[in-house]
Design a protein around this motif. Structure first.
Motif, short mmCIF file in Angstrom:
data_model
loop_
_atom_site.label_atom_id
_atom_site.label_comp_id
_atom_site.label_asym_id
_atom_site.label_seq_id
_atom_site.Cartn_x
_atom_site.Cartn_y
_atom_site.Cartn_z
N VAL A 201 41.78 38.31 45.52
CA VAL A 201 40.49 38.91 45.20
C VAL A 201 40.55 40.42 45.41
O VAL A 201 40.10 41.20 44.56
N PHE A 204 42.33 42.09 42.67
CA PHE A 204 41.53 42.08 41.44
C PHE A 204 40.43 43.13 41.51
O PHE A 204 40.14 43.81 40.52
N THR A 209 37.26 48.51 35.71
CA THR A 209 36.22 47.65 35.13
C THR A 209 36.72 47.01 33.84
O THR A 209 36.53 45.81 33.62
N GLU A 210 37.37 47.81 33.00
CA GLU A 210 37.82 47.28 31.72
C GLU A 210 38.89 46.20 31.90
O GLU A 210 38.90 45.20 31.18
N ARG A 212 39.21 44.25 34.45
CA ARG A 212 38.57 43.05 34.99
C ARG A 212 37.85 42.31 33.87
O ARG A 212 37.92 41.08 33.78
N TRP A 213 37.16 43.07 33.03
CA TRP A 213 36.44 42.43 31.93
C TRP A 213 37.43 41.75 30.97
O TRP A 213 37.20 40.66 30.49
N PHE A 216 38.49 38.54 32.54
CA PHE A 216 37.40 37.55 32.49
C PHE A 216 37.29 36.95 31.08
O PHE A 216 37.24 35.73 30.91
N LYS A 293 39.85 32.61 41.02
CA LYS A 293 39.77 34.05 41.19
C LYS A 293 38.32 34.49 41.34
O LYS A 293 38.01 35.42 42.09
N PHE A 294 37.43 33.84 40.63
CA PHE A 294 36.02 34.23 40.67
C PHE A 294 35.27 33.53 41.80
O PHE A 294 34.43 34.14 42.46
#
Lengths: 335, 146
Positions: A201, A204, A209-210, A212-213, A216, A293-294
């Motif tokens: 975590v 990560f 931000t990009e 991570r997105w 996802f 991960k989330f």
């Protein structure tokens, strides 16, 4: 392991014979190598079927909830004086007992409805990791001997270190011994490696931000919305899940990618303070979506912000059901 | 995601989910005091911030809102005693989680505005509109309507 299994069968047989429980929920040998299937045992003679090994994957608390709530539902049609009580016995490892603690805190059933046969746990084998180790070949035979996993495939035999195929959540498990139990079998298992629980975590979080997105959307793009994760999750017990609700319809049912993202996002968010990291959702996912991960992030935040670890103690209520006057509020916007 | 809205002539659309007892009354006060604030905000009135399902925030983003503002009574001033204190925990988790999965942090904003703070309400809307304007049109999690 053999000793635990033997003692487990004895205890289960005794519980059923003495009619202290109506059913025992445990694991039996699966039809394929390296599998164990959840089973329901009502006859003392069948207690011999129970197994306890590194192939027992699913969180059995799910079935405890199912059996008890179905029984309660069926009793609604019975005259009050004729109503029967059903006691469920369950083979409980650390994560299953955490889920049971959560169910009890959420007032799903009473402590008297369930008899927990606590078993120490040293982790289970992640089928997806094992498949990678043997190059995706079909397993013909296999066994676990000490810290070695012996696998026989069409191309020959292979020996793998158990640690290499243990599930991620088991490797860093903090609660591998039962939180609550009525009967404890065997000695407490040695601790795993909880200090590195949040390494993934943390790594990560440090991405942009990009990035991570992108991760996802990549992961959620795999999701085929079979809802296996929801079906297997002991914390997902709503009678009508929001994905099936039609008035209002929360999530579209088409192939739109944002619908899948929103479904996963909200199912994950429902796990705030309720995910016990049993790994069942990842284990059953046919597409290998990295849900952990989330989920682990929610676990981390729950601990960082509210000092709560889901189901770790009967005295520690789920974080969203309570509050403190001095809760952190640095996220509040102040113009 | 492929089509990007042009920023030219674009005005941010902000959904403000506000509680009936404090922020809504605060917005009312801003109105009757004739305080100017940007017209980019669409107000949704709910009984209490504790009543807001986090899904409302996510759903608003999915339906194309460029920003979501949630505002209620200051801690300790909730009409229902503890509604906003429960909400505070929920939104602390939500904000962290949304930014963890890669949404911009400033798309979801939480604040408190009491019924007597008309001036603060205008300031909040100004601040939020500026933040969202700086981010540009939302393009993550937004459902394309055919």
């Amino acid at each position: 392991m053999e000793n635990i299994e033997k003692k487990l069968r004895e205890e289960a047989k005794l519980l059923l014979a003495e009619k202290r429980v109506d059913v025992i929920i445990g694991y039996e040998k699966g039809t394929l190598p390296f599998t164990a299937t959840p089973c329901f045992i009502t006859d003392p003679e069948n207690a011999e079927k129970l197994v306890w090994n590194a192939c027992c994957v699913q969180n059995l608390a799910k079935f405890v909830h199912d059996v008890i709530s179905q029984h309660k539902e069926s009793q609604k049609r019975v005259k009050p004086e004729d109503r029967k009580k059903k006691v469920v016995g369950v083979v409980g490892r650390g994560c299953a007992t955490r889920s049971i603690v959560l169910h009890l805190q959420e007032k799903q059933y009473d402590r008297g409805d369930v008899v927990i046969i606590g078993v120490p746990c040293t982790g289970y084998i992640d089928g997806k990791k094992l498949a990678v180790q043997i190059g995706g070949e079909e397993v013909l035979e296999g066994s676990v001997e000490g810290d070695q996993v012996k696998v026989k495939t069409a191309s020959g035999e292979k020996s793998i270190t158990l640690k290499d195929v243990l599930a991620d959540n088991c490797l860093t498990c903090r609660f591998n011994n039962p939180i609550i139990s009525d009967i404890m079998i065997g000695e407490n298992a040695p601790p795993m490696d909880p200090d590195h629980e949040y390494d993934e975590v943390g790594a990560f979080e440090n991405l942009s931000t990009e990035e991570r997105w992108a991760y996802f959307t990549k992961e959620m793009g795999k999701c085929i919305r079979c809802y296996a994760c929801r079906q297997v999750c002991p914390s997902c017990y709503c009678k009508v899940c929001f994905v099936e609700q039609s008035q209002p319809r929360w999530v579209g049912i088409g192939a739109d990618e944002t619908d899948t993202q929103v479904f996963q996002l909200m199912r994950l968010f429902h796990m705030v303070g309720r995910c016990v990291d049993c790994g069942s959702c990842s284990a059953v996912c046919p597409m290998g979506v990295d849900l952990r991960k989330f989920l682990k992030k929610l676990d981390k935040d729950g601990f960082d912000l509210f000092g709560n670890r889901a189901g770790s103690s009967m005295d520690d209520p789920p974080p969203l059901s309570t509050y403190k006057e001095n809760d952190k509020q640095d996220f509040i916007f102040d113009p | 995601m492929s089509e990007t809205k042009t920023t030219e002539g674009w005005e941010p659309k902000i959904v403000a989910i506000v509680c009936n007892w404090c922020t809504y009354a605060g917005a009312d006060l801003a109105g009757i005091s004739r305080i100017q604030y940007p017209p980019n905000v669409r107000i949704v009135r709910v009984p209490c911030t504790g009543r807001i399902n986090p899904f409302y925030v996510v759903k608003a983003l999915q339906e194309g809102a460029d920003g979501v503002l949630v505002s209620g009574c200051h801690p300790g001033e909730c009409h229902y005693i503890t509604g906003n204190l429960h909400a505070r925990r929920k939104f602390a988790m939500l904000k962290n989680f949304l930014s963890y999965i890669g949404l911009e942090e400033d798309r979801t904003i939480f604040t408190w505005v009491s019924a007597s703070e008309g001036e603060r309400f205008a300031q909040v809307i100004k601040g939020v509109t500026e933040k969202v304007r700086a981010l540009g049109p939302a393009n993550k999690l937004v459902k394309k309507i055919a």
